[in-house]
Scaffold this motif. Structure first.
Motif, PDB file in Angstrom:
ATOM      1  N   ASP A   1       0.828  -1.211   0.000  1.00  0.00           N
ATOM      2  CA  ASP A   1       0.000   0.000   0.000  1.00  0.00           C
ATOM      3  C   ASP A   1       0.859   1.258   0.000  1.00  0.00           C
ATOM      4  O   ASP A   1       0.567   2.229  -0.709  1.00  0.00           O
ATOM      5  CB  ASP A   1      -0.946   0.009   1.208  1.00  0.00           C
ATOM      6  CG  ASP A   1      -2.047  -1.044   1.103  1.00  0.00           C
ATOM      7  OD1 ASP A   1      -2.284  -1.581  -0.005  1.00  0.00           O
ATOM      8  OD2 ASP A   1      -2.659  -1.347   2.152  1.00  0.00           O
ATOM      9  N   ALA A   2       1.932   1.257   0.793  1.00  0.00           N
ATOM     10  CA  ALA A   2       2.837   2.410   0.850  1.00  0.00           C
ATOM     11  C   ALA A   2       3.518   2.629  -0.496  1.00  0.00           C
ATOM     12  O   ALA A   2       3.661   3.773  -0.954  1.00  0.00           O
ATOM     13  CB  ALA A   2       3.875   2.212   1.954  1.00  0.00           C
ATOM     14  N   VAL A   3       3.936   1.549  -1.145  1.00  0.00           N
ATOM     15  CA  VAL A   3       4.580   1.651  -2.460  1.00  0.00           C
ATOM     16  C   VAL A   3       3.596   2.240  -3.467  1.00  0.00           C
ATOM     17  O   VAL A   3       3.934   3.161  -4.218  1.00  0.00           O
ATOM     18  CB  VAL A   3       5.097   0.268  -2.940  1.00  0.00           C
ATOM     19  CG1 VAL A   3       5.482   0.299  -4.412  1.00  0.00           C
ATOM     20  CG2 VAL A   3       6.262  -0.189  -2.080  1.00  0.00           C
ATOM     21  N   ASN A   4       2.391   1.730  -3.492  1.00  0.00           N
ATOM     22  CA  ASN A   4       1.406   2.210  -4.463  1.00  0.00           C
ATOM     23  C   ASN A   4       1.047   3.672  -4.241  1.00  0.00           C
ATOM     24  O   ASN A   4       0.842   4.424  -5.198  1.00  0.00           O
ATOM     25  CB  ASN A   4       0.170   1.316  -4.451  1.00  0.00           C
ATOM     26  CG  ASN A   4       0.462  -0.033  -5.072  1.00  0.00           C
ATOM     27  OD1 ASN A   4       1.280  -0.154  -5.976  1.00  0.00           O
ATOM     28  ND2 ASN A   4      -0.202  -1.063  -4.584  1.00  0.00           N
ATOM     29  N   LYS A   5       1.017   4.088  -2.997  1.00  0.00           N
ATOM     30  CA  LYS A   5       0.739   5.492  -2.693  1.00  0.00           C
ATOM     31  C   LYS A   5       1.888   6.380  -3.163  1.00  0.00           C
ATOM     32  O   LYS A   5       1.670   7.406  -3.807  1.00  0.00           O
ATOM     33  CB  LYS A   5       0.504   5.669  -1.187  1.00  0.00           C
ATOM     34  CG  LYS A   5       0.146   7.074  -0.785  1.00  0.00           C
ATOM     35  CD  LYS A   5      -0.119   7.190   0.703  1.00  0.00           C
ATOM     36  CE  LYS A   5      -0.443   8.620   1.068  1.00  0.00           C
ATOM     37  NZ  LYS A   5      -0.632   8.777   2.515  1.00  0.00           N
ATOM     38  N   ALA A   6       3.116   5.990  -2.867  1.00  0.00           N
ATOM     39  CA  ALA A   6       4.285   6.797  -3.223  1.00  0.00           C
ATOM     40  C   ALA A   6       4.565   6.795  -4.725  1.00  0.00           C
ATOM     41  O   ALA A   6       5.027   7.791  -5.272  1.00  0.00           O
ATOM     42  CB  ALA A   6       5.517   6.289  -2.478  1.00  0.00           C
ATOM     43  N   CYS A   7       4.277   5.671  -5.368  1.00  0.00           N
ATOM     44  CA  CYS A   7       4.650   5.516  -6.777  1.00  0.00           C
ATOM     45  C   CYS A   7       3.495   5.764  -7.738  1.00  0.00           C
ATOM     46  O   CYS A   7       3.711   5.805  -8.953  1.00  0.00           O
ATOM     47  CB  CYS A   7       5.212   4.114  -7.018  1.00  0.00           C
ATOM     48  SG  CYS A   7       6.669   3.722  -6.023  1.00  0.00           S
TER      49      CYS A   7
END
Length: 155
Positions: free
Chosen positions: A47-53
């Motif tokens: 989830d953090a990756v998808n938000k940042a990327c």
């Protein structure tokens, strides 16, 4: 006359044994709970990756590479989470964000006995974690790699 039936019996016995060995091992409650915890924590990193990327990366473990998984003894969970979570750092630059968004749709953590490294096959980023050799390797034989530097070299 006794040879043919005994040969047939041996053949049937060997087929039965082969059939048993091809069945996946039954998971214990501890193993099921361990995998559930691993998946839940990995989902947070995803989830953090998808938000940042600005991506829709899916993350998972290649469970087939964990033949004798014991959640009480396994030490690859944190390495997998760290590796997936590092994609957030890669997306800290415009080029890194574009590379992750364009190139990666899935991350897969797999247990390895051939070194700790990362590879990209199509849009699947495979994170190879070798508990016996935790130094991250990259394209160059010399030098120390971090997950971020290995990703940046690959993407």
């Amino acid at each position: 006359m006794f040879r043919i039936p005994s040969v047939c019996l041996c053949l049937f016995a060997s087929l039965a044994i082969a059939g048993e060995s091809s069945k996946p091992a039954r998971l214990t409650v501890a193993q099921k709970n361990g995998w559930a915890a691993y998946d839940a924590e990995l989902k947070k990193k995803e989830d953090a990756v998808n938000k940042a990327c600005g991506s829709s990366v899916k993350s998972s473990y290649d469970r087939s590479t964990y033949p004798a998984f014991d959640p009480l003894k396994d030490r690859t969970q944190s390495a997998c989470q760290m590796a997936v979570g590092t994609l957030v750092e890669v997306c800290g630059t415009a080029d890194g964000k574009a590379a992750v968004k364009e190139s990666v749709t899935q991350t897969v953590c797999r247990l390895s006995t051939e070194g700790t490294k990362v590879s990209l096959d199509g849009s699947v980023l495979t994170i190879h974690i070798d508990p016996g050799n935790t130094s991250i390797s990259g394209k160059r034989p010399e030098g120390a790699y971090s997950w971020k530097s290995a990703y940046e070299e690959l993407l």
